[in-house]
Design a protein around this motif. Sequence first.
Motif, PDB file in Angstrom:
ATOM      1  N   TYR A  98       0.821  -1.205   0.000  1.00  0.00           N
ATOM      2  CA  TYR A  98       0.000   0.000   0.000  1.00  0.00           C
ATOM      3  C   TYR A  98       0.860   1.262   0.000  1.00  0.00           C
ATOM      4  CZ  TYR A  98      -4.195  -2.745   1.155  1.00  0.00           C
ATOM      5  OH  TYR A  98      -5.250  -3.615   1.138  1.00  0.00           O
ATOM      6  N   LEU A  99       1.969   1.213   0.719  1.00  0.00           N
ATOM      7  CA  LEU A  99       2.804   2.392   0.880  1.00  0.00           C
ATOM      8  C   LEU A  99       3.772   2.600  -0.278  1.00  0.00           C
ATOM      9  CD1 LEU A  99       3.581   2.073   4.677  1.00  0.00           C
ATOM     10  CD2 LEU A  99       2.104   3.745   3.593  1.00  0.00           C
ATOM     11  N   ARG A 100       3.879   1.593  -1.151  1.00  0.00           N
ATOM     12  CA  ARG A 100       4.816   1.707  -2.263  1.00  0.00           C
ATOM     13  C   ARG A 100       4.393   2.808  -3.242  1.00  0.00           C
ATOM     14  NH1 ARG A 100       5.255  -3.598  -3.613  1.00  0.00           N
ATOM     15  NH2 ARG A 100       6.921  -3.815  -2.083  1.00  0.00           N
ATOM     16  N   GLU A 101       3.084   2.977  -3.427  1.00  0.00           N
ATOM     17  CA  GLU A 101       2.567   3.990  -4.354  1.00  0.00           C
ATOM     18  C   GLU A 101       1.655   4.939  -3.578  1.00  0.00           C
ATOM     19  OE1 GLU A 101       3.232   4.541  -7.485  1.00  0.00           O
ATOM     20  OE2 GLU A 101       4.515   2.802  -7.839  1.00  0.00           O
ATOM     21  N   VAL A 102       2.269   5.915  -2.916  1.00  0.00           N
ATOM     22  CA  VAL A 102       1.476   6.878  -2.158  1.00  0.00           C
ATOM     23  C   VAL A 102       1.404   8.206  -2.897  1.00  0.00           C
ATOM     24  CG1 VAL A 102       1.828   5.861   0.116  1.00  0.00           C
ATOM     25  CG2 VAL A 102       3.490   7.490  -0.773  1.00  0.00           C
ATOM     26  N   VAL A 103       0.354   8.946  -2.606  1.00  0.00           N
ATOM     27  CA  VAL A 103       0.080  10.214  -3.280  1.00  0.00           C
ATOM     28  C   VAL A 103       0.196  11.340  -2.265  1.00  0.00           C
ATOM     29  CG1 VAL A 103      -1.750  11.552  -4.378  1.00  0.00           C
ATOM     30  CG2 VAL A 103      -1.435   9.143  -4.987  1.00  0.00           C
ATOM     31  N   PRO A 104       0.964  12.394  -2.565  1.00  0.00           N
ATOM     32  CA  PRO A 104       0.996  13.557  -1.668  1.00  0.00           C
ATOM     33  C   PRO A 104      -0.296  14.351  -1.818  1.00  0.00           C
ATOM     34  CG  PRO A 104       2.332  13.974  -3.608  1.00  0.00           C
ATOM     35  CD  PRO A 104       1.830  12.569  -3.736  1.00  0.00           C
ATOM     36  N   LEU A 184      -6.401   6.966 -14.179  1.00  0.00           N
ATOM     37  CA  LEU A 184      -6.789   5.604 -13.811  1.00  0.00           C
ATOM     38  C   LEU A 184      -5.598   4.819 -13.276  1.00  0.00           C
ATOM     39  CD1 LEU A 184      -9.193   4.794 -16.770  1.00  0.00           C
ATOM     40  CD2 LEU A 184      -9.829   5.095 -14.372  1.00  0.00           C
ATOM     41  N   THR A 185      -4.429   5.009 -13.868  1.00  0.00           N
ATOM     42  CA  THR A 185      -3.225   4.322 -13.384  1.00  0.00           C
ATOM     43  C   THR A 185      -2.893   4.745 -11.964  1.00  0.00           C
ATOM     44  OG1 THR A 185      -2.309   4.110 -15.618  1.00  0.00           O
ATOM     45  CG2 THR A 185      -0.750   3.973 -13.792  1.00  0.00           C
ATOM     46  N   GLU A 186      -2.981   6.044 -11.689  1.00  0.00           N
ATOM     47  CA  GLU A 186      -2.714   6.531 -10.335  1.00  0.00           C
ATOM     48  C   GLU A 186      -3.710   5.948  -9.334  1.00  0.00           C
ATOM     49  OE1 GLU A 186      -0.177   8.638  -9.158  1.00  0.00           O
ATOM     50  OE2 GLU A 186       0.611   8.122 -11.128  1.00  0.00           O
ATOM     51  N   MET A 187      -4.946   5.763  -9.775  1.00  0.00           N
ATOM     52  CA  MET A 187      -5.984   5.240  -8.886  1.00  0.00           C
ATOM     53  C   MET A 187      -5.960   3.722  -8.785  1.00  0.00           C
ATOM     54  SD  MET A 187      -9.125   7.737 -10.080  1.00  0.00           S
ATOM     55  CE  MET A 187     -10.337   7.038  -8.929  1.00  0.00           C
ATOM     56  N   GLY A 188      -5.131   3.071  -9.617  1.00  0.00           N
ATOM     57  CA  GLY A 188      -5.067   1.617  -9.585  1.00  0.00           C
ATOM     58  C   GLY A 188      -6.268   0.950 -10.211  1.00  0.00           C
ATOM     59  N   LEU A 189      -6.916   1.632 -11.171  1.00  0.00           N
ATOM     60  CA  LEU A 189      -8.105   1.103 -11.828  1.00  0.00           C
ATOM     61  C   LEU A 189      -7.795   0.735 -13.269  1.00  0.00           C
ATOM     62  CD1 LEU A 189     -10.766   3.654 -10.530  1.00  0.00           C
ATOM     63  CD2 LEU A 189     -10.258   1.385  -9.619  1.00  0.00           C
ATOM     64  N   SER A 190      -8.647  -0.094 -13.857  1.00  0.00           N
ATOM     65  CA  SER A 190      -8.410  -0.578 -15.213  1.00  0.00           C
ATOM     66  C   SER A 190      -8.736   0.496 -16.244  1.00  0.00           C
ATOM     67  CB  SER A 190      -9.249  -1.829 -15.486  1.00  0.00           C
ATOM     68  OG  SER A 190     -10.624  -1.531 -15.348  1.00  0.00           O
ATOM     69  N   ASP A 191      -8.022   0.428 -17.362  1.00  0.00           N
ATOM     70  CA  ASP A 191      -8.255   1.353 -18.460  1.00  0.00           C
ATOM     71  C   ASP A 191      -9.551   0.969 -19.171  1.00  0.00           C
ATOM     72  OD1 ASP A 191      -7.856   3.311 -20.273  1.00  0.00           O
ATOM     73  OD2 ASP A 191      -6.030   2.496 -21.162  1.00  0.00           O
ATOM     74  N   GLY A 192     -10.250   1.957 -19.763  1.00  0.00           N
ATOM     75  CA  GLY A 192     -11.470   1.626 -20.490  1.00  0.00           C
ATOM     76  C   GLY A 192     -12.408   2.804 -20.576  1.00  0.00           C
ATOM     77  N   ILE A 275      -4.354   3.069  -3.818  1.00  0.00           N
ATOM     78  CA  ILE A 275      -4.502   1.616  -4.001  1.00  0.00           C
ATOM     79  C   ILE A 275      -5.245   1.014  -2.809  1.00  0.00           C
ATOM     80  CG2 ILE A 275      -3.288  -0.530  -4.468  1.00  0.00           C
ATOM     81  CD1 ILE A 275      -2.992   1.640  -6.630  1.00  0.00           C
ATOM     82  N   LEU A 276      -4.896   1.466  -1.600  1.00  0.00           N
ATOM     83  CA  LEU A 276      -5.597   0.980  -0.413  1.00  0.00           C
ATOM     84  C   LEU A 276      -7.075   1.351  -0.491  1.00  0.00           C
ATOM     85  CD1 LEU A 276      -4.373   1.125   3.248  1.00  0.00           C
ATOM     86  CD2 LEU A 276      -6.686   1.792   2.691  1.00  0.00           C
TER      87      LEU A 276
END
Length: 390
Positions: A98-104, A184-192, A275-276
Amino acid sequence: MDALHEVDSKLNSMAEEFIGKTQRHADPLKAASIHQEAIEQLSAQLVQQVSVKNLFMYANQWGETLKTRQMEGGKDQTLLRAKNDILERALRVKSVDYLREVVPFNTNIAQHALFSANPRGSSKQVTSTVYGVRNVYIKHTTGEVLTTYEARVMGAIQSLWFKKNINGSANGSASVELKYADILTEMGLSDGSANYKRIQEALMRLMNIEVTLTQYQRSKNAEYEEIALTRLIDQIVFRRKIGTSNHYQYKFEIRLPEWLVEANREGNLFDVSLILMNDLKSYLSQGLYWLVSSYPEEPSVTLELSTLAGHFHFLDDDREPIMPVFKIVERIKQACEELQTVGFIDQFEFSGKKQGLLERYLTVTKNPVFLNGPVRSVKDQEEPLQLDLF
């Protein structure tokens, strides 16, 4: 076999495998090396074989029992110690994911009561004052509300602004060029295309809704607080081919309001994992995670239930509950349980009065792993007083 017994069965098998691998070596240095390798290998297997929900649920319900039994000693002590070591390592691995991809993210946005955890129960009023951790005055022509989905979109925009604009420096413009796929990539969601449409609708709400931030601060060590009458997005520029009516390109430009750009430069930020948030099912658990995370240096956060209820739009303009109090309390409890399930909090408790929302408090204690994340904000000063403008 239910899910928790299945986790326990897997842990037993892995602990036995661990004992078989490690008890044959007399050399202490070699034994220590093999011990560490075996723990890492088996915990990685456990993370792959068991869902995160069941893993943290098992830890919440049986983890302390395992530790207590281990401390009591007995013939199963070696097995219990192995189970504890594998479980704790697996929990840390997942938390670090979860902490690997954090957003400020900007503290002003998180602590003002902007986002509703009860979007379907909105009164659809054109203007309203929401009393939360920091009060906010909201104006929208249709009475729409912002939800934690918009909060996640805003978090993705913030992250991309940092990556593409200033990249950690003190410079950078207010504008950033993006694609739907970037968000979508930042949110961890699928493209579409379905997600593109939802992102576009969220962007329009973020731009159209006017907000008055009653306790805006450029940085956490600021000498003054200010009142910001603003929008969360200042401008969106879509592109389409000349002669077409509604087919926008997937690339567009967003301009952030100047107050937010300056606050970002000053470092009034905390880190949050989008992602969390994907693993959290309810709006309230997402919002509570967001809010508690905005106190990055606090191992425990205590908030009055009336403040929480207002913050997530469970009170009307007269500060009266929009549903029975016991239902609000139950939803807060369920949100805390979900935050335990994903491992963000270790425990929570209610204190103070037994009835109502006033003088009744929730204390949330974070998982220590989340205190060690790459937090960018500086230490909080004393909470400023609320300003009641409207």
